[in-house]
Enzyme design. Structure first.
Site, short mmCIF file in Angstrom:
data_model
loop_
_atom_site.label_atom_id
_atom_site.label_comp_id
_atom_site.label_asym_id
_atom_site.label_seq_id
_atom_site.Cartn_x
_atom_site.Cartn_y
_atom_site.Cartn_z
N GLY A 125 1.13 -1.03 -14.22
CA GLY A 125 1.06 0.42 -14.32
C GLY A 125 2.42 1.05 -14.10
N ALA A 184 6.78 5.89 -9.82
CA ALA A 184 6.53 4.53 -9.33
C ALA A 184 6.10 3.59 -10.44
CB ALA A 184 5.46 4.56 -8.24
N LYS A 227 3.01 -1.13 -5.28
CA LYS A 227 3.49 0.13 -5.85
C LYS A 227 4.94 0.30 -5.42
CE LYS A 227 2.49 5.10 -5.88
NZ LYS A 227 1.57 6.17 -5.38
N ASP A 284 -5.81 14.32 -6.84
CA ASP A 284 -5.45 13.73 -8.13
C ASP A 284 -6.53 12.77 -8.60
OD1 ASP A 284 -3.93 13.25 -10.40
OD2 ASP A 284 -2.67 11.72 -9.45
#
Length: 471
Positions: free
Chosen positions: A32, A37, A54, A148
């Site tokens: 991702g 990040a 992350k 979020d």
């Protein structure tokens, strides 16, 4: 917690870290990437256990708010331990990056789940929402708002069963009942109107996001899909009607939840307590050792009242116990234990139904009903709701559970839409008391209906094998 100031990243490349390492972790692949990040799949050298890391570059955290966000994210993740929230294992840093090491979720995320299947069956959406609600309930107990929520931030674990976990707390804040105003946080498509339009907002913004996510799961796309930010903003300013497709096959309860989460005015939007107890969510009855023990205690109390010929109390307690135990039947994977539990519940169901003729507590001329009828006679909407709710009581007394439940749902929908506008006073107090009673009766009806359905085969969900073990 190993706060290693020399994580030892053995690669000069920041975009491809395969075969490099961060501390004791070997980087396997990139899974991702966002504005601040990159997320890697990695494994620990010693036990080869997969993790997600992350990686936030310090050079991209120059803004004070970005630095505050990552500090808050680490602080929040350190205190959270819940099966429906991604767990932080540790955090590390070196001279260039900060690394948050988390559990690895092998089922990717809800966004990819939706893309693969286009539309998710309502029964599965309900299971996902229950798991999301349990995670949110835990967050609210700590006064944490995610800010979020979107399908890409709801991660999935497939073993031992398909489980949804809330992830990415980069924009999370500690919010209780106060309102807040600041920079835009999160993804506009899932952002509540009051946040996107830069107004004061509170914790209820998360419930709007839940509504958008639910809609996307059911219909394959978000309700405000737009070509650009301006188009999306204009739709929210105009309070564009959120259309639920005709003949969608979605249950009344699910549609009602959608409508109540997607209220433009946060004052009219469903609150967290109502959301967690909503019949479509009902996290109180989700199977767990705690709910099983509570159900057994309810049965003990029911038997005591039954032996004393206190039939109304016994009937209610038997129904309440069934409501807690039926989900355990569906969740039980051991065939022997499942059959034994079904047999016991069938016996209690027989006794519950046998008590109906003796439960003469519902009368058309009952005092509470007459008081409410008089108080609401000048307000047609409330008067109609009371009449419908009372008809549900009568259907229940006759053992017509399905018809009773349908009437309770209609009456409760009407009352919940009208009560927020009702001024304080005796009438509102009576209405709130009656609403709570009918909520309890609707739950009991649902338990009795579910008992009649318990031996029927489960809904066929095609070739989605992992859904068969969803709890």
């Amino acid at each position: 917690m190993n706060n290693n100031t020399d994580a030892g990243v053995s690669s000069s490349s920041r975009t491809d870290k395969r075969n490099s390492s961060i501390g004791d972790y070997i980087i396997l692949e990139t899974i991702g990437q966002g504005s601040f990040a990159v997320v890697y799949k990695a494994c620990k050298e010693k036990d080869k256990k997969d993790v997600a890391i992350k990686c936030s570059e310090k050079s991209k955290l120059s803004q004070p708010e970005a630095i505050e966000n990552i500090i808050t994210e680490i602080r929040i993740l350190k205190m959270l331990r819940h099966p429906n929230i991604v767990e932080m294992i540790e955090f590390l840093w070196d001279d260039k990056c900060i690394y948050i090491v988390e559990e690895f979720c092998d089922g990717s995320d809800l966004s990819k789940f939706i893309q693969k299947r286009q539309k998710v069956p309502e029964r599965i959406v309900q299971k996902f929402l229950q798991q999301l609600a349990m995670g949110l309930n835990y967050l609210r107990s700590h006064n944490i708002s995610h800010l979020d929520l979107k399908p890409a931030n709801l991660l999935l674990v497939t073993k031992p069963r398909l489980t949804l976990k809330i992830g990415d707390f980069g924009f999370a804040k500690f919010l209780s009942d106060e309102t807040y105003q600041g920079a835009l946080r999160g993804s506009p498509l899932y952002m509540a109107p009051e946040m996107l339009l830069r107004r004061q907002f509170g914790a209820k913004v998360d419930l709007w996001s839940v509504g958008i996510i639910t809609y996307e799961c059911l219909f394959g796309k978000a309700p405000f899909a737009s070509c650009n930010f301006k188009e999306l903003r204009d739709k929210l300013i105009a309070e564009t009607t959120i259309e639920i497709p005709e003949d969608c096959g979605i249950s009344r309860q699910c549609q009602e939840l959608l409508k109540r989460t997607l209220k433009y005015n946060p004052q009219e939007r469903i609150d967290f307590e109502q959301f967690f107890s909503h019949p479509f969510i009902d996290i109180a009855h989700v199977p767990s050792p705690k709910t099983y023990s509570y159900a057994v205690e309810l049965l003990h109390q029911a038997v005591k009242h039954d032996s004393k010929k206190e039939f109304k109390e016994a009937f209610n307690l038997y129904c309440d116990a069934l409501a807690y135990l039926i989900p355990h039947v569906h969740a039980e994977k051991n065939v022997t234990r499942k059959q034994a539990l079904q047999t016991r519940l069938a016996q209690y169901m027989d006794r519950t139904e046998a008590l109906l003729p003796a439960t003469k507590w519902i009368q058309p001329s009952s005092t509470p009903y007459n008081v409410l009828r008089t108080l609401c006679s000048s307000t047609s909407g409330l008067y109609t709701a009371i009449e419908i709710g009372h008809s549900a009581d009568l259907y229940l007394a006759e053992g017509l559970y399905q018809r009773a439940h349908e009437k309770y749902v209609i009456a409760l929908e009407m009352l919940m839409n009208l009560l927020p506008k009702e001024p304080p006073g005796p009438r509102k107090d009576h209405l709130l008391k009656q609403t709570n009673e009918w909520l309890a009766q609707a739950s009991r009806c649902k338990a009795l209906i579910d008992m009649t359905e318990i031996d029927k085969p489960q809904v066929d969900i095609g070739d989605v094998k992992e859904l068969c073990v969803l709890q």
